[in-house]
Motif scaffolding. Structure first.
Motif, PDB file in Angstrom:
ATOM      1  N   ASN A  17       0.838  -1.196   0.000  1.00  0.00           N
ATOM      2  CA  ASN A  17       0.000   0.000   0.000  1.00  0.00           C
ATOM      3  C   ASN A  17       0.877   1.251   0.000  1.00  0.00           C
ATOM      4  O   ASN A  17       1.352   1.694   1.038  1.00  0.00           O
ATOM      5  CB  ASN A  17      -0.908   0.004   1.231  1.00  0.00           C
ATOM      6  N   SER A  18       1.091   1.805  -1.185  1.00  0.00           N
ATOM      7  CA  SER A  18       1.914   3.011  -1.281  1.00  0.00           C
ATOM      8  C   SER A  18       1.069   4.262  -1.523  1.00  0.00           C
ATOM      9  O   SER A  18       1.594   5.368  -1.595  1.00  0.00           O
ATOM     10  CB  SER A  18       2.937   2.863  -2.424  1.00  0.00           C
ATOM     11  N   LYS A  19      -0.252   4.093  -1.626  1.00  0.00           N
ATOM     12  CA  LYS A  19      -1.141   5.230  -1.887  1.00  0.00           C
ATOM     13  C   LYS A  19      -1.405   6.048  -0.623  1.00  0.00           C
ATOM     14  O   LYS A  19      -1.386   7.286  -0.658  1.00  0.00           O
ATOM     15  CB  LYS A  19      -2.462   4.736  -2.472  1.00  0.00           C
ATOM     16  N   ILE A  20      -1.678   5.378   0.494  1.00  0.00           N
ATOM     17  CA  ILE A  20      -1.972   6.093   1.748  1.00  0.00           C
ATOM     18  C   ILE A  20      -0.773   6.908   2.225  1.00  0.00           C
ATOM     19  O   ILE A  20      -0.932   8.075   2.621  1.00  0.00           O
ATOM     20  CB  ILE A  20      -2.452   5.115   2.843  1.00  0.00           C
ATOM     21  N   PRO A  21       0.468   6.349   2.195  1.00  0.00           N
ATOM     22  CA  PRO A  21       1.624   7.182   2.560  1.00  0.00           C
ATOM     23  C   PRO A  21       1.739   8.434   1.690  1.00  0.00           C
ATOM     24  O   PRO A  21       2.194   9.474   2.162  1.00  0.00           O
ATOM     25  CB  PRO A  21       2.808   6.232   2.333  1.00  0.00           C
ATOM     26  N   ILE A  52      -0.715  10.188   0.566  1.00  0.00           N
ATOM     27  CA  ILE A  52      -1.660  11.155   1.137  1.00  0.00           C
ATOM     28  C   ILE A  52      -1.064  11.808   2.385  1.00  0.00           C
ATOM     29  O   ILE A  52      -1.164  13.028   2.580  1.00  0.00           O
ATOM     30  CB  ILE A  52      -2.997  10.471   1.475  1.00  0.00           C
ATOM     31  N   PHE A  53      -0.430  10.988   3.233  1.00  0.00           N
ATOM     32  CA  PHE A  53       0.203  11.526   4.448  1.00  0.00           C
ATOM     33  C   PHE A  53       1.238  12.586   4.088  1.00  0.00           C
ATOM     34  O   PHE A  53       1.274  13.678   4.672  1.00  0.00           O
ATOM     35  CB  PHE A  53       0.889  10.410   5.247  1.00  0.00           C
ATOM     36  N   MET A  78       5.239  17.617  10.742  1.00  0.00           N
ATOM     37  CA  MET A  78       5.523  16.222  11.083  1.00  0.00           C
ATOM     38  C   MET A  78       4.647  15.731  12.244  1.00  0.00           C
ATOM     39  O   MET A  78       4.211  14.575  12.267  1.00  0.00           O
ATOM     40  CB  MET A  78       6.996  16.054  11.454  1.00  0.00           C
ATOM     41  N   PHE A  79       4.398  16.616  13.194  1.00  0.00           N
ATOM     42  CA  PHE A  79       3.546  16.247  14.327  1.00  0.00           C
ATOM     43  C   PHE A  79       2.123  15.942  13.855  1.00  0.00           C
ATOM     44  O   PHE A  79       1.535  14.915  14.226  1.00  0.00           O
ATOM     45  CB  PHE A  79       3.517  17.371  15.366  1.00  0.00           C
ATOM     46  N   ILE A  80       1.593  16.812  13.020  1.00  0.00           N
ATOM     47  CA  ILE A  80       0.233  16.604  12.502  1.00  0.00           C
ATOM     48  C   ILE A  80       0.183  15.333  11.653  1.00  0.00           C
ATOM     49  O   ILE A  80      -0.757  14.543  11.736  1.00  0.00           O
ATOM     50  CB  ILE A  80      -0.221  17.825  11.679  1.00  0.00           C
ATOM     51  N   GLY A  81       1.230  15.130  10.829  1.00  0.00           N
ATOM     52  CA  GLY A  81       1.292  13.931   9.991  1.00  0.00           C
ATOM     53  C   GLY A  81       1.299  12.659  10.817  1.00  0.00           C
ATOM     54  O   GLY A  81       0.619  11.674  10.484  1.00  0.00           O
TER      55      GLY A  81
END
Length: 445
Positions: free
Chosen positions: A161-165, A167-168, A201-204
């Motif tokens: 699953n490389s799609k969700i990262p 989005i992050f 980065m914190f929000i991510g």
């Protein structure tokens, strides 16, 4: 288990589908680095670019520490996912999250306490010393959140699953780019750029953890598995420690580069910083191929399909041809246009272009270099990567120290050293791959 089994169906198609989000993700990272450099260069000036350039070796230490857990997570999760070992997968994720948090927390504290010492070791010019110190402390704190986010993304990618990262990274990059000019213009300067990154980065990290929990993912942060399980810690360190050592050893060469450049003043440091933006962009994009090979190879290893691994490399090379051509165009046809994005000084641009012309020769092959390293990592034999990098770093350090005794310009000296480093590293990795020794070791394990 949810995810994408890359070993079933058309292999080239599966790798391509995995690769595209990886490239887009890393392109976003590259765009952030470039735009961040634009903001710093245009809103702060040469001192801002020079201050961040002087932080590279310390930033590299942080990156190296994160790389170990990230790659270990990628390898083990992909192998257990391929083997359909659900319980082992949960245990590995728990160990990954725990160890990563402990490592980066300790490192952030140490860097904060010793930041002045390391900047003095690098001969950081007085006029940018305080700016560099502020930036590196903020960056170190932000790395705690970044490390956890990266490990979560690597776990997701390892399951195909490389799609969700993607989005992050899209979310964190957007936040970063919005906050950068705002905080810099508020008078925070380089520190503002660091704070923008830390907040993003914190929000991510929060979004990533919340996503896994909402989807009830097998990869979620589960308190039941957040413990130091010695069985998996051993495997984790067997794969991760060589990667960390490999990267940390490279810091010596990087520190030598910075100290050599610092002898020639702000303009040369700025040129080095501008050129390094291109190097970072090439490296980040090339990492897409490393991740793709690590994940795909890991899944085949998990299923004991050893012979199929050669097809993975062949398909990876096919997919890397276009990026190699694009890198060639930027390095040898449009370097001036790239440099002008960051600075307007023709003197700085000329120095940077000369430097790029030296290191660019081998950087064109960066995607191929990274995919071979990704393959080796996917087999679990990260010790080879450590040996290769160690020898390459010795070659670079020795060449720079010898050439420093000549009348060559500092960036020419560094360029030759980096060129020899890249050639040595790629050569050793290729020799190991073609030797077939990785195959015997995988079968024995």
């Amino acid at each position: 288990m949810k995810g994408k089994d890359l070993t079933n169906g058309n292999l080239l198609k599966n790798m391509f589908i995995l690769l595209i989000p990886l490239i887009l993700t890393n392109l976003l990272n590259s765009i952030y680095n470039i735009v961040d450099g634009i903001f710093v260069g245009n809103l702060i000036g040469e001192k801002g670019v020079s201050a961040i350039a002087n932080c590279y070796p310390i930033v590299f230490v942080i990156t190296a520490t994160i790389q170990g857990p990230a790659i270990a997570t990628s390898v083990l999760v992909s192998q257990y996912f391929g083997a359909k070992a659900e319980e082992k997968l949960k245990s590995v994720c728990g160990v990954a999250y725990t160890i990563t948090t402990i490592l980066v927390l300790v490192l952030a504290i140490l860097i904060t306490i010793t930041s002045e010492f390391w900047l003095k070791v690098l001969d950081t010019p007085v006029e940018i010393f305080d700016i560099a110190k502020q930036y590196i402390i903020i960056y170190a704190i932000g790395s705690i959140f970044n490390a956890i986010l990266i490990v979560i993304m690597e776990a997701l990618r390892a399951t195909g699953n490389s799609k969700i990262p993607l989005i992050f990274v899209g979310i964190t990059t957007t936040i970063n780019l919005v906050l950068d000019p705002i905080l810099i213009n508020l008078g925070l300067g380089v520190a503002g750029a660091g704070i923008a990154t830390m907040i993003a980065m914190f929000i991510g990290m929060i979004i990533a953890i919340a996503y896994l929990e909402k989807k009830k993912s097998i990869l979620k942060v589960d308190l039941k598995y957040l413990k130091l399980n010695m069985e998996y810690i051993k495997k984790f360190f067997q794969i991760g420690v060589p990667i960390v050592l490999e990267e940390l050893f490279a810091v010596i060469g990087l520190a030598l580069e910075i100290s050599t450049v610092n002898r020639d003043g702000i303009l040369v440091i700025t040129a080095y910083g501008v050129a390094d933006k291109l190097v970072q962009a090439i490296y980040i994009i090339s990492l897409s191929f490393q991740t793709m090979l690590t994940v795909t190879t890991g899944q085949f290893i998990g299923k004991k399909k050893i012979k199929e691994c050669i097809k993975v490399v062949k398909n990876g090379i096919k997919l890397s041809i276009l990026p190699c051509i694009l890198i060639f165009n930027v390095v040898f046809i449009f370097p001036r246009q790239f440099c002008r994005i960051f600075v307007t000084s023709e003197t700085v641009i000329k120095i940077a272009i000369n430097y790029i012309s030296i290191i660019g020769i081998i950087h064109v092959l960066s995607p191929i270099k990274q995919l071979i390293q990704g393959f080796i990592a996917g087999t679990g034999h990260t010790k080879i990567l450590f040996y290769s990098m160690t020898i390459a770093n010795i070659v670079e350090i020795a060449s720079i120290l010898i050439l420093r005794k000549t009348n060559l310009a500092s960036l020419t000296i560094i360029g030759i050293g980096i060129l020899l480093w890249l050639i040595t590293d790629l050569g050793i990795n290729l020799i190991y791959f073609f030797s077939g020794n990785w195959k015997k070791q995988v079968i024995e394990n």
